[in-house]
Design a protein around this motif. Structure first.
Motif, PDB file in Angstrom:
ATOM      1  N   GLY A   1       1.190  -1.410   0.042  1.00  0.00           N
ATOM      2  CA  GLY A   1      -0.106   0.065  -0.171  1.00  0.00           C
ATOM      3  C   GLY A   1       0.749   1.296  -0.373  1.00  0.00           C
ATOM      4  N   HIS A   2       2.000   1.328   0.770  1.00  0.00           N
ATOM      5  CA  HIS A   2       3.071   2.353   0.663  1.00  0.00           C
ATOM      6  C   HIS A   2       3.128   3.127  -0.370  1.00  0.00           C
ATOM      7  CE1 HIS A   2       5.383  -1.242   1.183  1.00  0.00           C
ATOM      8  NE2 HIS A   2       6.834  -0.193   0.829  1.00  0.00           N
ATOM      9  N   LEU A   3       3.526   1.910  -1.277  1.00  0.00           N
ATOM     10  CA  LEU A   3       4.006   2.139  -3.229  1.00  0.00           C
ATOM     11  C   LEU A   3       2.804   2.987  -3.609  1.00  0.00           C
ATOM     12  CD1 LEU A   3       5.147  -1.271  -3.676  1.00  0.00           C
ATOM     13  CD2 LEU A   3       6.451   0.939  -2.721  1.00  0.00           C
ATOM     14  N   VAL A   4       1.619   3.132  -3.136  1.00  0.00           N
ATOM     15  CA  VAL A   4       0.318   3.766  -4.406  1.00  0.00           C
ATOM     16  C   VAL A   4       0.406   5.098  -3.893  1.00  0.00           C
ATOM     17  CG1 VAL A   4      -0.996   2.809  -5.952  1.00  0.00           C
ATOM     18  CG2 VAL A   4      -0.747   1.899  -3.535  1.00  0.00           C
TER      19      VAL A   4
ATOM     20  N   TYR B   1       2.364   9.858  -0.487  1.00  0.00           N
ATOM     21  CA  TYR B   1       2.541  10.260   1.186  1.00  0.00           C
ATOM     22  C   TYR B   1       3.540   9.568   2.503  1.00  0.00           C
ATOM     23  CZ  TYR B   1      -0.132  14.078  -0.516  1.00  0.00           C
ATOM     24  OH  TYR B   1      -1.002  14.853  -2.054  1.00  0.00           O
ATOM     25  N   ASP B   2       3.830  10.042   3.625  1.00  0.00           N
ATOM     26  CA  ASP B   2       3.763   8.732   4.000  1.00  0.00           C
ATOM     27  C   ASP B   2       3.238   8.644   5.650  1.00  0.00           C
ATOM     28  OD1 ASP B   2       5.131  10.483   5.867  1.00  0.00           O
ATOM     29  OD2 ASP B   2       7.237  10.887   5.150  1.00  0.00           O
ATOM     30  N   ASN B   3       3.030   7.615   6.575  1.00  0.00           N
ATOM     31  CA  ASN B   3       2.277   8.403   7.775  1.00  0.00           C
ATOM     32  C   ASN B   3       3.467   9.225   9.204  1.00  0.00           C
ATOM     33  OD1 ASN B   3       4.475   7.183   8.979  1.00  0.00           O
ATOM     34  ND2 ASN B   3       3.640   4.756   8.698  1.00  0.00           N
ATOM     35  N   GLU B   4       4.406   9.697   8.608  1.00  0.00           N
ATOM     36  CA  GLU B   4       4.386  10.987   9.727  1.00  0.00           C
ATOM     37  C   GLU B   4       4.578  12.202   9.649  1.00  0.00           C
ATOM     38  OE1 GLU B   4       7.932   8.464  11.098  1.00  0.00           O
ATOM     39  OE2 GLU B   4       8.928   9.165   9.105  1.00  0.00           O
ATOM     40  N   THR B   5       4.911  12.743   8.144  1.00  0.00           N
ATOM     41  CA  THR B   5       4.047  14.182   8.072  1.00  0.00           C
ATOM     42  C   THR B   5       3.252  14.480   7.783  1.00  0.00           C
ATOM     43  OG1 THR B   5       6.189  13.358   6.103  1.00  0.00           O
ATOM     44  CG2 THR B   5       5.272  15.310   6.207  1.00  0.00           C
TER      45      THR B   5
ATOM     46  N   LEU C   1      -4.492   9.936   6.057  1.00  0.00           N
ATOM     47  CA  LEU C   1      -4.739   8.693   6.769  1.00  0.00           C
ATOM     48  C   LEU C   1      -4.588   6.935   6.188  1.00  0.00           C
ATOM     49  CD1 LEU C   1      -6.209   7.705   9.435  1.00  0.00           C
ATOM     50  CD2 LEU C   1      -9.048   8.484   7.320  1.00  0.00           C
ATOM     51  N   PHE C   2      -4.563   6.786   4.472  1.00  0.00           N
ATOM     52  CA  PHE C   2      -4.197   6.361   3.541  1.00  0.00           C
ATOM     53  C   PHE C   2      -3.122   5.680   3.996  1.00  0.00           C
ATOM     54  CE2 PHE C   2      -2.515   3.569  -0.097  1.00  0.00           C
ATOM     55  CZ  PHE C   2      -3.381   3.353  -0.405  1.00  0.00           C
ATOM     56  N   ALA C   3      -1.545   6.056   4.306  1.00  0.00           N
ATOM     57  CA  ALA C   3      -0.650   5.527   4.624  1.00  0.00           C
ATOM     58  C   ALA C   3      -0.817   5.110   6.562  1.00  0.00           C
ATOM     59  CB  ALA C   3       0.603   6.466   4.932  1.00  0.00           C
ATOM     60  N   ARG C   4      -1.688   5.239   7.355  1.00  0.00           N
ATOM     61  CA  ARG C   4      -1.698   5.022   8.213  1.00  0.00           C
ATOM     62  C   ARG C   4      -2.445   3.896   8.114  1.00  0.00           C
ATOM     63  NH1 ARG C   4       0.167   6.831  13.018  1.00  0.00           N
ATOM     64  NH2 ARG C   4      -1.757   6.723  14.140  1.00  0.00           N
TER      65      ARG C   4
ATOM     66  N   LEU D   1      -9.385  12.111  -4.334  1.00  0.00           N
ATOM     67  CA  LEU D   1      -8.320  11.259  -5.412  1.00  0.00           C
ATOM     68  C   LEU D   1      -7.669  12.525  -5.736  1.00  0.00           C
ATOM     69  CD1 LEU D   1     -10.921   8.699  -7.043  1.00  0.00           C
ATOM     70  CD2 LEU D   1      -9.246   8.085  -5.556  1.00  0.00           C
ATOM     71  N   ALA D   2      -8.089  13.414  -6.167  1.00  0.00           N
ATOM     72  CA  ALA D   2      -7.559  14.377  -6.676  1.00  0.00           C
ATOM     73  C   ALA D   2      -5.624  14.811  -5.852  1.00  0.00           C
ATOM     74  CB  ALA D   2      -8.569  15.474  -6.915  1.00  0.00           C
ATOM     75  N   ASN D   3      -5.980  15.288  -4.675  1.00  0.00           N
ATOM     76  CA  ASN D   3      -5.292  15.647  -4.389  1.00  0.00           C
ATOM     77  C   ASN D   3      -4.343  14.422  -3.704  1.00  0.00           C
ATOM     78  OD1 ASN D   3      -5.916  14.645  -1.714  1.00  0.00           O
ATOM     79  ND2 ASN D   3      -6.483  16.660  -0.851  1.00  0.00           N
ATOM     80  N   GLY D   4      -4.165  13.304  -4.135  1.00  0.00           N
ATOM     81  CA  GLY D   4      -3.880  11.562  -3.679  1.00  0.00           C
ATOM     82  C   GLY D   4      -3.778  11.581  -2.098  1.00  0.00           C
TER      83      GLY D   4
END
Lengths: 326, 313
Positions: B61-64, B67-71, B103-106, B88-91
């Protein structure tokens, strides 16, 4: 060929039985499954053991194999006393005596191929053997019992009952035992398959000289295969005699009753036959009758039978019987 | 083999010759049968697909996402309701969490942790419980009594209390959760396995192995365990969601995994605490993963049970 390979002397197997719901510290009662059985077995001989359900036939077999704890008595196998040997010292003897079981399918592990099942005794006793040699030997033995050796990768549930019993026999044969104990090997099979398995056993015996202890409750089967027959009742030996002698001249009233109950495959004769019915049910082995254990159902019992337990007495022609009156 | 008399001699050369010509026949093991039945079970197969997707999500999931989960996005912080919506626009596919992180990265991170706890916890329980139960059941007698009384005593201790105590005394860490869950989860397993062992122990093939002189531990390994593996596998698939639930509950209480690590339970806990601010997606996404995964495990467990023991439906 009259060398004695197995000598069982006054063997007793008692089980502890607790009343259901009894307190943990109450003293258990003793169930006398086998109560003082003595016999000898010669090399290459077949000893039939008959008796009704619960008379201790299977327990006796397991006691000879040292699979149940023995209360008293001795089992001498090829000159060595097996009683009280621990598992490690018993192991070398295990390959000399093998066993065949009643339920052919249940005696084969459903998760193993028949090749693995048949090879197990060989691998246990000769761990150094190469895989190729084990395979060759497995195919050899399967061929001997009439199973196509190319079926080694099949599983037990893919075979019929008779075939499973042959596989069980192959497993017993693979280590070249001197004794095979057959615990009702044909009771679960239908009649035509019974004949095949029995004939297979007899042929194998002729070929390898293996001794058999053949347990059954079907007297005609036992008569067919046995050299001598032993009649058990409530864990006691009633009579031992050569097969023909026992069937022609039964001395013990219990043996008479058993033989009279064998069906004759002729409707006319069968209808004329007198069956000697025994009163009452088998007494509980928890509380066997005093004196002669058979006296409660014996048609000829006398008051004296309750006092003293009869011992096996030789009546000539190798015919031993435990009865005060005969 | 119609004529019983001629099994040995006259036919033997012929069977040998026949065997020579025929290749070895492949058998159908009970496992192969069970696999075929399992593959026919639609609900279970869909669940396997869903679960596979969840696992892929956890590992890749982190490849898609860029953003990372801590910034922390300082522009969004404090205005999450207005600016932090899933888009979906801003990723930011799942939007922002309350601290302005993606939240996705989280959720990817939380999924990894939850699945790890579930799978490793269940694996510990299965291995320890199976060995313990099989040994107790097979040896029987006094050894069995002592071993199972110990299990009874351990079971009578309220395990949530022990778990919370452990986490409070030894600090809140993911290792401590493993220890705490591991201490209790195998108890049920060992009971189930012991019961199964007792019924297998009396089968004639065990007796045959004893009569042959196979050593006890080889019997347990070769004859007992493979025959109770069906029950174990089913129970294990039901144990994984139970582990995930336990961990989630502990994390929900705030005693489980600690920041910066997270898990489904921790994310759901955060989501519920911010429900009042109108940021419902913070609850929805972790909760959806949680529910879907647990359902998938249950359906797979059901399917396995039907496949491994068709009589027991």
């Amino acid at each position: 060929m009259t060398e004695t390979i197995l000598k069982v002397d006054d063997l007793k197997v008692w089980f502890d039985v607790k009343k259901p719901g009894a307190m943990p510290w109450t003293r258990p009662r003793k169930l006398k499954a086998v109560d003082g059985v003595s016999f000898e077995l010669n090399a290459g001989e077949t000893l039939g053991i008959v008796g009704e359900s619960g008379c201790g036939k299977s327990t006796l077999a397991r006691a000879v194999m040292q699979m149940v704890p023995i209360e008293a008595g001795s089992v001498v196998w090829l000159g060595d006393d097996l009683t009280g040997l621990d598992t490690r010292r018993m192991r070398p003897h295990r390959k000399e005596m093998q066993m065949i079981f009643q339920d052919p399918l249940a005696s084969l592990n459903p998760r193993m191929t028949i090749g693995q099942i048949v090879a197990e005794p060989l691998k246990t006793h000769f761990p150094g053997l190469s895989a190729a040699k084990v395979k060759a030997r497995v195919q050899d033995v399967l061929d001997t019992v009439g199973i196509l050796p190319n079926l080694v990768n099949r599983y037990p549930h893919e075979f019929s009952g008779g075939q499973c019993q042959r596989i069980g026999i192959a497993r017993a044969l693979i280590v070249d035992p001197q004794l095979i104990i057959c615990d009702e090997p044909v009771s679960a099979l239908d009649v035509s398959i019974q004949a095949q398995v029995i004939n297979l056993l007899m042929d194998l015996q002729k070929e390898t000289g293996v001794a058999l202890i053949f347990i059954a409750h079907d007297l005609s089967v036992v008569k067919h295969i046995s050299d001598r027959v032993m009649v058990l009742y409530l864990g006691n030996v009633m009579e031992i005699a050569p097969a023909a002698e026992l069937y022609d001249r039964p001395l013990h009233p219990y043996t008479e009753a058993l033989i009279s109950a064998v069906p004759i495959p002729d409707p006319v004769l069968e209808r004329q036959k007198q069956v000697m019915l025994l009163d009452l049910d088998l007494p509980s082995p928890l509380d066997p009758p005093s004196g002669c254990v058979f006296r409660t159902r014996c048609p000829i019992a006398e008051p004296g039978c309750a006092q003293v337990k009869p011992v096996l007495a030789d009546k000539g022609r190798e015919h031993l019987v435990a009865c005060h009156l005969r | 083999m119609s004529n019983g008399m001629a099994i040995l001699n006259p036919q033997q050369p012929r069977t040998a010759a026949m065997a020579e010509r025929m290749a070895e026949v492949k058998g159908r093991s009970l496992w192969a049968d069970a696999r075929a039945r399992f593959l026919r079970n639609k609900a279970a197969m869909v669940s396997v697909g869903v679960l596979g997707a969840v696992f892929i999500f956890a590992f890749f999931g982190h490849l898609v996402t860029p953003y990372d989960n801590e910034t922390i996005d300082w522009n969004v912080l404090g205005k999450v309701k207005e600016l932090g919506k899933p888009s979906l626009a801003n990723g930011h596919y799942f939007g922002y969490d309350d601290s302005g992180r993606d939240l996705f990265a989280r959720v990817v991170q939380g999924t990894q942790v939850s699945l790890m706890v579930g799978v490793i916890g269940a694996a510990i329980a299965v291995i320890v419980g199976t060995i313990y139960g099989a040994v107790a059941g097979y040896i029987g007698g006094r050894v069995d009594s002592i071993m199972m009384r110990f299990v009874d005593i351990a079971m009578s201790v309220p395990y949530m209390f022990v778990l919370i105590l452990l986490l409070v005394v030894f600090g809140r860490s993911i290792e401590m959760i493993f220890v705490g869950i591991g201490l209790t989860a195998w108890l049920d397993m060992s009971r189930i396995v012991r019961g199964q062992t007792l019924s297998i122990k009396n089968k004639e093939f065990i007796e045959a192995a004893v009569a042959t002189g196979v050593p006890s531990f080889t019997i347990i390994r070769r004859h007992v365990v493979p025959n109770l593996l069906g029950v174990v596998v089913v129970y294990a698939t039901l144990l994984v969601p139970q582990m995930i639930l336990t961990e989630s509950f502990i994390s929900f209480l705030g005693l489980g995994v600690q920041e910066p690590l997270t898990s489904w339970g921790a994310l759901i806990s955060e989501g519920t605490s911010t429900m009042n601010y109108g940021t419902l997606w913070q609850l929805f996404f972790p909760l959806a993963f949680f529910v879907v995964t647990i359902f998938a495990f249950f359906f797979i467990g059901d399917g396995l049970r039907d496949a491994l023991d068709p009589k027991d439906r």
